[in-house]
Design an enzyme around this catalytic site. Structure first.
Site, PDB file in Angstrom:
ATOM      1  N   ARG A  63       0.886  -1.169   0.446  1.00 24.70           N
ATOM      2  CA  ARG A  63      -0.119   0.220  -0.360  1.00 24.70           C
ATOM      3  C   ARG A  63       0.693   0.915   0.055  1.00 24.70           C
ATOM      4  O   ARG A  63       0.451   2.836   0.371  1.00 24.70           O
ATOM      5  CB  ARG A  63      -0.892  -0.050   1.491  1.00 24.70           C
ATOM      6  CG  ARG A  63      -1.747  -1.375   1.332  1.00 24.70           C
ATOM      7  CD  ARG A  63      -3.061  -1.712   0.110  1.00 24.70           C
ATOM      8  NE  ARG A  63      -3.828  -2.730   0.930  1.00 24.70           N
ATOM      9  CZ  ARG A  63      -4.387  -3.186  -0.635  1.00 24.70           C
ATOM     10  NH1 ARG A  63      -3.783  -2.752  -1.245  1.00 24.70           N
ATOM     11  NH2 ARG A  63      -5.382  -4.303  -0.273  1.00 24.70           N
ATOM     12  N   ASP A 153      -2.112  -7.344 -11.408  1.00 22.91           N
ATOM     13  CA  ASP A 153      -2.839  -7.577  -9.978  1.00 22.91           C
ATOM     14  C   ASP A 153      -4.125  -7.084  -9.134  1.00 22.91           C
ATOM     15  O   ASP A 153      -3.235  -5.586  -9.198  1.00 22.91           O
ATOM     16  CB  ASP A 153      -1.787  -8.725  -8.940  1.00 22.91           C
ATOM     17  CG  ASP A 153      -2.882  -9.366  -7.812  1.00 22.91           C
ATOM     18  OD1 ASP A 153      -3.384  -9.929  -8.225  1.00 22.91           O
ATOM     19  OD2 ASP A 153      -3.108  -8.278  -6.940  1.00 22.91           O
ATOM     20  N   HIS A 180      -3.834 -11.676 -12.300  1.00 23.44           N
ATOM     21  CA  HIS A 180      -4.477 -12.058 -11.778  1.00 23.44           C
ATOM     22  C   HIS A 180      -5.757 -12.585 -12.771  1.00 23.44           C
ATOM     23  O   HIS A 180      -6.569 -11.722 -13.265  1.00 23.44           O
ATOM     24  CB  HIS A 180      -4.812 -10.570 -10.831  1.00 23.44           C
ATOM     25  CG  HIS A 180      -6.424 -10.564 -10.272  1.00 23.44           C
ATOM     26  ND1 HIS A 180      -6.567 -10.645  -9.521  1.00 23.44           N
ATOM     27  CD2 HIS A 180      -7.906 -10.600 -11.182  1.00 23.44           C
ATOM     28  CE1 HIS A 180      -7.890  -9.515  -9.253  1.00 23.44           C
ATOM     29  NE2 HIS A 180      -8.279  -9.946 -10.439  1.00 23.44           N
ATOM     30  N   HIS A 233      -2.857 -16.016  -7.014  1.00 22.35           N
ATOM     31  CA  HIS A 233      -4.476 -16.580  -6.278  1.00 22.35           C
ATOM     32  C   HIS A 233      -5.497 -18.064  -6.727  1.00 22.35           C
ATOM     33  O   HIS A 233      -5.975 -17.154  -7.072  1.00 22.35           O
ATOM     34  CB  HIS A 233      -4.659 -15.652  -5.460  1.00 22.35           C
ATOM     35  CG  HIS A 233      -5.347 -14.455  -6.739  1.00 22.35           C
ATOM     36  ND1 HIS A 233      -5.720 -14.836  -7.633  1.00 22.35           N
ATOM     37  CD2 HIS A 233      -4.997 -13.611  -5.978  1.00 22.35           C
ATOM     38  CE1 HIS A 233      -6.117 -13.355  -8.355  1.00 22.35           C
ATOM     39  NE2 HIS A 233      -4.992 -12.105  -7.288  1.00 22.35           N
ATOM     40  N   ASN A 279     -10.805 -11.396  -3.116  1.00 24.86           N
ATOM     41  CA  ASN A 279     -10.786 -11.716  -4.905  1.00 24.86           C
ATOM     42  C   ASN A 279      -9.579 -12.472  -4.935  1.00 24.86           C
ATOM     43  O   ASN A 279      -8.464 -12.101  -4.360  1.00 24.86           O
ATOM     44  CB  ASN A 279     -10.046 -10.510  -5.624  1.00 24.86           C
ATOM     45  CG  ASN A 279     -11.722  -9.843  -5.694  1.00 24.86           C
ATOM     46  OD1 ASN A 279     -13.212  -9.957  -5.483  1.00 24.86           O
ATOM     47  ND2 ASN A 279     -11.366  -8.558  -6.156  1.00 24.86           N
ATOM     48  N   ASP A 306      -1.288 -12.675  -0.715  1.00 27.01           N
ATOM     49  CA  ASP A 306      -2.042 -11.994  -0.783  1.00 27.01           C
ATOM     50  C   ASP A 306      -2.394 -11.457   0.035  1.00 27.01           C
ATOM     51  O   ASP A 306      -3.495 -10.864   0.035  1.00 27.01           O
ATOM     52  CB  ASP A 306      -3.210 -12.573  -1.992  1.00 27.01           C
ATOM     53  CG  ASP A 306      -4.154 -11.216  -2.676  1.00 27.01           C
ATOM     54  OD1 ASP A 306      -3.709 -10.477  -2.256  1.00 27.01           O
ATOM     55  OD2 ASP A 306      -5.514 -11.662  -3.326  1.00 27.01           O
ATOM     56  N   HIS A 310      -6.394  -3.572   4.558  1.00 28.49           N
ATOM     57  CA  HIS A 310      -7.427  -2.721   4.395  1.00 28.49           C
ATOM     58  C   HIS A 310      -8.146  -1.879   5.272  1.00 28.49           C
ATOM     59  O   HIS A 310      -8.230  -2.501   6.333  1.00 28.49           O
ATOM     60  CB  HIS A 310      -9.207  -2.793   3.971  1.00 28.49           C
ATOM     61  CG  HIS A 310      -8.525  -3.656   2.217  1.00 28.49           C
ATOM     62  ND1 HIS A 310      -7.864  -2.769   1.157  1.00 28.49           N
ATOM     63  CD2 HIS A 310      -9.136  -4.921   1.838  1.00 28.49           C
ATOM     64  CE1 HIS A 310      -8.196  -3.276   0.672  1.00 28.49           C
ATOM     65  NE2 HIS A 310      -8.737  -4.623   0.406  1.00 28.49           N
ATOM     66  N   GLY A 325      -9.834  -8.357   0.082  1.00 27.04           N
ATOM     67  CA  GLY A 325      -8.915  -8.237   0.269  1.00 27.04           C
ATOM     68  C   GLY A 325      -8.814  -8.756   1.931  1.00 27.04           C
ATOM     69  O   GLY A 325      -9.378  -8.738   2.697  1.00 27.04           O
TER      70      GLY A 325
HETATM   71  C1  NCD Z   1      -6.481  -7.148  -3.144  1.00 25.30           C
HETATM   72  C2  NCD Z   1      -5.615  -5.604  -3.215  1.00 25.30           C
HETATM   73  O1  NCD Z   1      -6.913  -5.317  -2.011  1.00 25.30           O
HETATM   74  O2  NCD Z   1      -5.042  -5.250  -3.364  1.00 25.30           O
HETATM   75  N1  NCD Z   1      -7.722  -7.565  -3.286  1.00 25.30           N
HETATM   76  C3  NCD Z   1      -7.803  -9.181  -2.901  1.00 25.30           C
HETATM   77  O3  NCD Z   1      -9.185  -9.146  -3.059  1.00 25.30           O
HETATM   78  N2  NCD Z   1      -7.314  -9.776  -3.347  1.00 25.30           N
HETATM   79  C4  NCD Z   1      -6.026  -7.254  -5.083  1.00 25.30           C
HETATM   80  C5  NCD Z   1      -6.236  -8.322  -5.732  1.00 25.30           C
HETATM   81  O4  NCD Z   1      -4.673  -9.368  -5.494  1.00 25.30           O
HETATM   82  O5  NCD Z   1      -6.538  -9.132  -6.552  1.00 25.30           O
HETATM   83 ZN    ZN Z   2      -5.009 -10.524  -7.848  1.00 19.23          ZN
END
Ligand code: NCD
Ligand code: ZN
Length: 437
Positions: A63, A153, A180, A233, A279, A306, A310, A325
């Site tokens: 981030r 991704d 992705h 993933h 995701n 992954d 958040h 995420g």
């Molecule tokens: C990821 C993110 O928050 O950046 N989110 C997720 O649900 N996996 C993006 C991703 O890896 O596709």
């Molecule tokens: Zn992804």
């Protein structure tokens, strides 16, 4: 010079009799019994513990830049070190996007300054992750951060011609494209796995075919381009079958699975808690079982977290509004023990393979995922296999707390992580180079 570290009485890969391991600046100096060391050496009691090569995560979201309120290179590195990682690959979906050498070199430099884990920047495949124009992959690869993996991704490189060009370009640069896999036309509005649970709960579904159609397409594009493709993933039984088929055709394909897709399924969605939105979505038990078997037999190469931090307000809201995420770095090993080691699907050699050796090989890191032998890089982790711990988001090192394992008791824990002979984490405490966090 880093003082030497002597780890006493530890079992390498959980095999054989316990030994002492002497770690010097950069390298493993000696493996034996009753090793002698100077007064300034740091001694770690490894009784009852297992030594493995330091873990390598091909899929981390840090981030920074842009959402430092949710994670930074600093805080994410702390989570990584505590989780046993000595290298992580920081995804490009930051703000600004890591589609230029300015951003990728910044991320690499910040990682080095913090010094808790090698932070390898992932470069974007397309400018702004917009899927329209290729980013300057060659310039990013040539930067100080030496980008070796590219991915949009968060989004799929869905234009087949653009993906073909990216694969061709990557083959000539000797870098890896990580996809992705999500056909966006099949996931418009989707928030959950398309199946009986989503239908009952009234949630818009993301079908397995949205992932699998891209996996199949990209395997064929990689074949024709003479390139390698990595599948981020993997979440469905069909993806496991497609990867198996592609490899049987000699296609250079690799795939990762996340800890959450190895443990959780869509029955979790009953609560409508946004913590479970991710995701690709949590799938059905049959997918979970197929992913475990695929990881055990080597069809799926490795585990990647992954790790996707958040903010509270972005998770604690209506399910369909919650950002997808989950955190993953500090819980990955325990989830792998729970899902793979305890059921007898992997032994500790296997854990070293899927969490360290294969990921290092996939991206061509020659200083990670190496055997625990004299002369090899001193990137190692100590694991206490017999302990259990209960997960609490606020106790984790990440700025965000969005763990799906809240209040769960999980087996095994990393006690010590060593990067190039320097202890980066011990019993939950981290030791950054900057001396502050
Ligand atoms: C990821 C993110 O928050 O950046 N989110 C997720 O649900 N996996 C993006 C991703 O890896 O596709
Ligand atoms: Zn992804």
């Amino acid at each position: 010079m880093t003082p030497q570290v002597l780890i006493r009485n530890v079992r390498l890969y959980g095999e054989g009799d316990p030994v002492d391991v002497l770690l010097g600046d950069e390298q493993i100096l000696a493996v034996g019994t009753d090793l002698e060391v100077g007064d300034d050496a740091e001694i770690v009691d490894g009784t009852g513990q297992i030594m493995l090569p330091g873990f390598v995560d091909l899929h981390t979201h840090l981030r920074e830049p842009g959402r430092e309120d949710t994670e930074t290179v600093d805080s994410g590195s702390a989570a990584a070190a505590r989780g046993g990682y000595t290298a992580v690959f920081a995804m490009a979906n930051t703000d600004p996007v890591a589609d230029s050498v300015v951003v990728t070199d910044h991320v690499w430099r910040r990682g080095r300054e913090v010094g808790l884990v090698d932070v390898h920047p992932v470069g974007a495949v397309t400018v702004g992750l917009e899927g329209k124009q290729l980013a300057e992959m060659g310039t990013m690869a040539a930067g100080v951060g030496g980008v070796r993996m590219f991915s949009d991704d968060g989004k799929c490189v869905y234009d087949p011609l653009l993906m073909r060009r990216a694969l061709e370009y990557s083959a000539s640069l000797g870098v890896l494209i990580a996809q992705h896999a999500e056909e966006p036309r099949l996931t418009v509005g989707a928030v959950a796995h398309e199946g009986p649970t989503a239908a009952r709960l009234g949630l818009a579904g993301w079908p397995r075919a949205a992932e699998e159609s891209i996996v199949a397409r990209d395997a064929l594009l990689a074949r024709d381009a003479g390139a390698r493709v990595h599948i981020c993933h993997a979440s469905t039984a069909g993806t496991v079958e497609l990867v198996r088929w592609a490899r049987s055709q000699g296609i250079a394909i690799s795939a990762e699975v996340t800890p959450h897709h190895l443990l959780l399924d869509d029955s979790r969605l009953e609560s409508y808690d946004g913590i479970n939105r991710v995701n690709p979505p949590l799938r059905e038990r049959s997918d979970v079982e197929a992913l475990r078997r695929g990881l055990a037999d080597g069809t799926i190469d490795c585990v990647a977290t992954d790790h996707a931090p958040h903010a509270e307000q972005d998770k604690c809201c209506e399910f369909s509004q919650a950002r997808p995420g989950m955190l993953g770095l500090e819980t990955a090993l325990s989830v792998v023990i729970e899902t793979m080691v305890r059921p007898g699907l992997l032994d500790w050699r296997g854990v070293a393979k899927v969490m360290s050796e294969r990921p290092a090989q996939i991206v061509g890191l020659d200083d990670q995922g190496r055997p625990l032998d004299v002369g090899e890089p001193a990137n190692v982790v100590l694991v206490d296999p017999d302990t259990e711990w209960t997960v609490h988001g606020p106790d984790l090192a990440s700025i965000s707390h969005n763990t799906p394992y809240e209040d769960m008791t999980l087996p095994g824990r990393v006690t010590t992580t060593v990067l190039r002979g320097r202890i980066t984490a011990r019993d939950g405490e981290v030791f950054p180079r900057t001396g502050e966090r």
